[in-house]
Scaffold this motif. Structure first.
Motif, mmCIF file in Angstrom:
data_model
loop_
_atom_site.group_PDB
_atom_site.id
_atom_site.type_symbol
_atom_site.label_atom_id
_atom_site.label_comp_id
_atom_site.label_asym_id
_atom_site.label_seq_id
_atom_site.Cartn_x
_atom_site.Cartn_y
_atom_site.Cartn_z
ATOM 1 N N GLN A 34 0.829 -1.202 0.000
ATOM 2 C CA GLN A 34 0.000 0.000 0.000
ATOM 3 C C GLN A 34 0.874 1.266 0.000
ATOM 4 O O GLN A 34 2.023 1.233 0.445
ATOM 5 C CB GLN A 34 -0.877 0.014 1.251
ATOM 6 N N ASP A 40 1.865 -7.153 5.590
ATOM 7 C CA ASP A 40 1.011 -7.292 4.405
ATOM 8 C C ASP A 40 1.799 -6.955 3.144
ATOM 9 O O ASP A 40 1.846 -5.806 2.740
ATOM 10 C CB ASP A 40 -0.192 -6.355 4.548
ATOM 11 N N GLU A 54 -2.965 -5.114 -4.105
ATOM 12 C CA GLU A 54 -3.434 -3.900 -3.444
ATOM 13 C C GLU A 54 -4.160 -2.952 -4.402
ATOM 14 O O GLU A 54 -4.639 -1.896 -3.976
ATOM 15 C CB GLU A 54 -2.258 -3.170 -2.787
ATOM 16 N N THR A 55 -4.252 -3.313 -5.672
ATOM 17 C CA THR A 55 -4.973 -2.486 -6.643
ATOM 18 C C THR A 55 -6.115 -3.251 -7.299
ATOM 19 O O THR A 55 -6.571 -2.890 -8.377
ATOM 20 C CB THR A 55 -4.030 -1.955 -7.737
ATOM 21 N N HIS A 99 -1.851 -1.356 6.078
ATOM 22 C CA HIS A 99 -2.394 -0.233 5.306
ATOM 23 C C HIS A 99 -2.271 1.096 6.044
ATOM 24 O O HIS A 99 -2.698 2.123 5.517
ATOM 25 C CB HIS A 99 -3.872 -0.458 4.929
#
Length: 459
Positions: free
Chosen positions: A89, A122, A157-158, A431
């Protein structure tokens, strides 16, 4: 091939394993920002080189977006696929970080050693627990206990825009007996967990239209239909006084929680007061008759995420708006069908429209079924026992309130069940600024995967 020397090798090489993780964490693989495309390429290259360094036939595969990394370990016995993602992120707001997010370090956090840095939990730290377990097996025995396919992506993450086309194109290459996913957490500190069910998602948005223009509330107040009043009545009708969703047919496909899962959840160490208190609540406000964990993991929801209309600026504007808007999402469980549920919600709204009102639905929405794991497969109990042995505490099958689409994609596209095992903690701040991953999670995560691979090799 015996397990004990593999665990000893993991213990002896912990510092070297941490050093490798730090190298990967320094790569700024932010997938959502095109300015970091070269860094995403660098992270994929790093993983390819690292896998190759201990004998894995790995390569980078280009996509329209960021590359995939695929590696194969031939051999006999069960064939598993391990999935993780190397993208991270964005780090904003940067001023809230205590240190450079891409200058990772081991810190003391209230007596706990943690790895601080973006991607530490993450998902780079989690991904590397598996890689390091495989490295130890290879170093000790010269081979791995299972056939393994490594599958790392750089767009998780997208929204993973390249994932489905890639999986379809290379389905025959990727298809295995079982998928392993590491992008999850433990239900409580020290309680190893295997996710047995993930809730699905349905998104919906509608506009309630009344007068053909905004109206002067002095000229038309009390006589004209006010869309905000009408939409408030409809939103209020979504639930009854017990918190149960009142949309007809909403609960079709929802199944009772098995007694054994309920037993595990009741004894898993979940702290309800801490869970609620951390966000300023003193009680659970959902559907009556269910525990907090049941509400979070095993019951469907209908939530209003946005409700607006009329004038929202400073001061007052005396208008009756011509439109009012509502965004909702539903979390799905069991065998709930998104298309059936969408039709039921739309009928519920349309049946309650007052005279002179119409509704316009936003069709740019999507939905996905819940993912329910086949925990009757012997591999799941074998993995649960392996985790219990490592953590000296009964591992539990847990639910997850959110969604991990890759688990459903493995089933839909490749026909594979997925097993989700991760070692993150709820306070890892994924995040968010100051993301961390406990050194214990990293160390015992490696040992856990070593045990799981041995257990799976016997099935």
């Amino acid at each position: 091939m015996t397990l004990t020397p593999v665990l000893e090798r993991i213990d002896a090489d912990l510092n070297a394993s941490l050093d490798r993780l730090m190298e990967l964490l320094r790569i700024q693989s932010i997938s959502t920002d095109p300015a970091y495309a070269d860094q995403c390429e660098a992270a994929a290259d790093w993983l390819v080189a690292d896998l190759q360094s201990f004998g894995i036939a790995a390569e980078k595969r280009e996509t329209p977006g960021h590359p995939m990394v695929v590696g194969h370990v031939p051999g006999d016995g069960p064939h598993v696929l391990f999935y993780g993602h190397y993208d991270v992120q964005p780090v904003d707001p940067l001023n809230l970080w205590h240190r450079d997010p891409f200058d990772p370090a081991i810190e003391d956090a209230n007596g706990t050693r943690v790895i601080r840095g973006r991607g530490s939990s993450d998902d780079k730290g989690q991904l590397m627990t598996f890689v390091e377990a495989c490295r130890a097996w290879q170093a000790v025995h010269g081979s791995l206990p299972c056939r393994i396919t490594f599958f790392f992506e750089g767009e998780e993450e997208t929204g993973s825009p390249s994932l489905v086309p890639f999986m379809k194109e290379f389905a025959d290459e990727l298809r295995c007996d079982l998928a392993l996913i590491c992008d999850t957490s433990m239900v409580a500190p020290g309680v190893p967990s295997i996710a047995s069910q993930l809730r699905g998602m349905l998104k919906e948005e509608f506009t309630l239209i009344g007068p053909k223009m905004d109206l002067h509330s002095g000229h038309y107040g009390g006589t004209a239909l006010n869309p905000l009043h009408a939409i408030a009545d409809i939103v209020a009708s979504f639930h009854d006084s017990t918190g149960r969703v009142a949309v007809e047919g909403f609960y079709e496909g929802v199944h009772p929680l098995p007694d054994e899962l309920k037993r595990q959840w009741e004894g898993c160490g979940f702290d309800e007061d801490d869970y609620l208190g951390s966000v300023g609540m003193t009680k659970a406000h959902g559907e009556e008759g269910f525990s907090t964990l049941e509400l979070q993991w095993a019951r469907p929801t209908l939530e209003v995420n946005g409700l607006w209309g009329g004038y929202n600026g400073k001061g007052s504007k005396t208008v009756i708006p011509s439109e009012a808007h509502c965004k909702i999402t539903c979390r799905l469980v069991g065998d709930m069908e998104p298309d059936h549920l969408r039709a039921a919600i739309r009928k519920h709204v349309e049946d309650r429209l007052p005279q002179d009102a119409s509704v316009q639905w936003d069709n740019d929405v999507d939905g996905a079924k819940a993912a329910v794991m086949n925990i009757e497969r012997p591999e799941f109990e074998a993995a649960r026992q392996a985790l219990s042995d490592e953590w000296d505490r009964e591992a539990v099958f847990v639910g997850m309130g959110g969604s991990i689409p890759i688990a459903g994609l493995f089933k839909d596209i490749l026909g594979m069940d997925a097993m989700l095992i991760g070692f993150a903690q709820d306070d890892d701040r994924i995040h968010s600024p100051n993301e961390k991953y406990n050194v214990e999670s990293f160390h015992k995560g490696m040992r856990s995967w070593a045990r799981v691979l041995e257990a799976l090799s016997k099935k």
